[in-house]
Design an enzyme around this catalytic site. Structure first.
Site, PDB file in Angstrom:
ATOM      1  N   HIS A  90      -6.839   4.571   7.250  1.00  0.00           N
ATOM      2  CA  HIS A  90      -8.477   4.285   6.756  1.00  0.00           C
ATOM      3  C   HIS A  90      -8.897   3.047   6.637  1.00  0.00           C
ATOM      4  O   HIS A  90      -8.133   2.017   6.921  1.00  0.00           O
ATOM      5  CB  HIS A  90      -8.658   5.124   5.575  1.00  0.00           C
ATOM      6  CG  HIS A  90      -7.874   5.155   4.355  1.00  0.00           C
ATOM      7  ND1 HIS A  90      -6.845   4.793   4.643  1.00  0.00           N
ATOM      8  CD2 HIS A  90      -7.884   3.797   3.437  1.00  0.00           C
ATOM      9  CE1 HIS A  90      -5.997   4.501   3.765  1.00  0.00           C
ATOM     10  NE2 HIS A  90      -6.506   3.499   2.839  1.00  0.00           N
ATOM     11  N   ASP A  97       0.610  -1.123   0.132  1.00  0.00           N
ATOM     12  CA  ASP A  97       0.136  -0.248   0.323  1.00  0.00           C
ATOM     13  C   ASP A  97       0.845   0.862  -0.075  1.00  0.00           C
ATOM     14  O   ASP A  97       2.485   1.038   0.418  1.00  0.00           O
ATOM     15  CB  ASP A  97      -0.524   0.167   1.477  1.00  0.00           C
ATOM     16  CG  ASP A  97      -2.021   0.511   0.961  1.00  0.00           C
ATOM     17  OD1 ASP A  97      -2.417   2.250  -0.124  1.00  0.00           O
ATOM     18  OD2 ASP A  97      -2.541   0.895   2.105  1.00  0.00           O
TER      19      ASP A  97
HETATM   20 ZN   LIG Z   1      -4.926   1.275   2.123  1.00  0.00          ZN
END
Ligand SMILES: [Zn+2]
Length: 277
Positions: free
Chosen positions: A116, A8
């Site tokens: 998030h 990510d």
């Molecule tokens: Zn993420």
């Protein structure tokens, strides 16, 4: 030995705001180079510890962040979207270990950089009584194939979340969160060195002394999701078997982790992408 790396961008060193993480953002081109370098460091660590096959899933946004020609030639890359298993597409029981690179804390975590869970419209996700974010969801999908997560890099809050969920995991905190969009950051070269060294040591220790247990949830799973707005519930109620619990919370009864994830992922897309409904 086969290693699966899910990558990510929000938990990469020196990435702190949407100017970094959004394609087209002022700092995005720099952030994707940092992301590519950290993934490469993790892959080099895996190869040094004896991995013979490393598959990397580019798992941010639409999966077009990593710069393929800058990765080690031995790496194979999963890119693009949509993908049924999203951040963990391609995981199967043939892998020995998972690394999570550039991961971050779940929605609602204090002092976690760009925290998030899949979309900014998700306030909380629970599988049974477990509150999970992208770390937990990725670990559960790997666990469904009996593969353990043995290494994670990201912000310090993300590392604490992973350590609480996954005993025996090695972590590298590349930055200390100061708030949702600020952090005290290590130099990019230091991040890369620490990731390579720690990933190598973690995988070597596992292959010599045994791998940690994978994260699993057996039996039916109750998925509960709280959205940031009641309109999120209005949108996902068109899916069969979704029950509204209150203004902005829903419940979905799933037979297993794969169904729970499919329902979660479909609802995440519905609340994020279809602004016209
Ligand atoms: Zn993420």
């Amino acid at each position: 030995m086969k290693v699966y790396i899910s990558a990510d961008i929000e938990g990469i060193g020196c990435v702190v705001r949407s100017e970094h993480s959004s394609p087209g953002g002022r700092e995005y081109e720099r952030a994707r180079r940092f992301m590519t370098a950290e993934v490469n460091s993790a892959a080099l660590g895996a190869f040094a510890a004896g991995a013979t096959d490393v598959v990397v899933a580019d798992s941010h946004n639409v999966g077009l962040n990593l710069i393929p020609e800058e990765l080690d030639e031995r790496v194979r890359l999963i890119m693009g979207s949509p993908r049924p298993l999203a951040m963990m597409e391609g995981i199967d029981s043939g892998f020995d270990a998972v690394f999570l690179v550039g991961y971050h804390g779940c929605a609602g975590t204090a002092d976690a950089v760009i925290a998030h869970t899949f979309t900014g419209r998700m306030a909380e996700v629970r599988f049974n009584d477990l509150v999970i974010g992208e770390i937990g969801i990725s670990a559960l999908l790997a666990g469904a194939h009996r593969v353990p997560v043995v290494f994670m890099s990201g912000d310090d809050a993300g590392c604490r979340e992973a350590e609480a969920l996954l005993p025996g995991l090695a972590t590298v905190a590349v930055k200390q969160g100061i708030g949702a969009y600020a952090a005290l950051c290590s130099h990019p070269r230091i991040c890369r060195q620490r990731i390579q060294k720690t990933a190598e040591a973690a995988l070597r220790a596992c292959s010599q002394s045994g791998f940690p247990a994978p994260l699993t949830l057996s039996g039916p799973i109750t998925v509960e999701m709280r959205f940031t707005t009641a309109s999120g519930v209005d949108r996902v109620l068109r899916m069969p078997r979704v029950e509204r619990l209150d203004g902005n919370r829903i419940r979905y009864q799933a037979a297993d982790v794969h169904e729970a994830f499919a329902a979660f992922n479909t609802m995440a897309d519905l609340i994020e992408l279809t602004t016209f409904i």
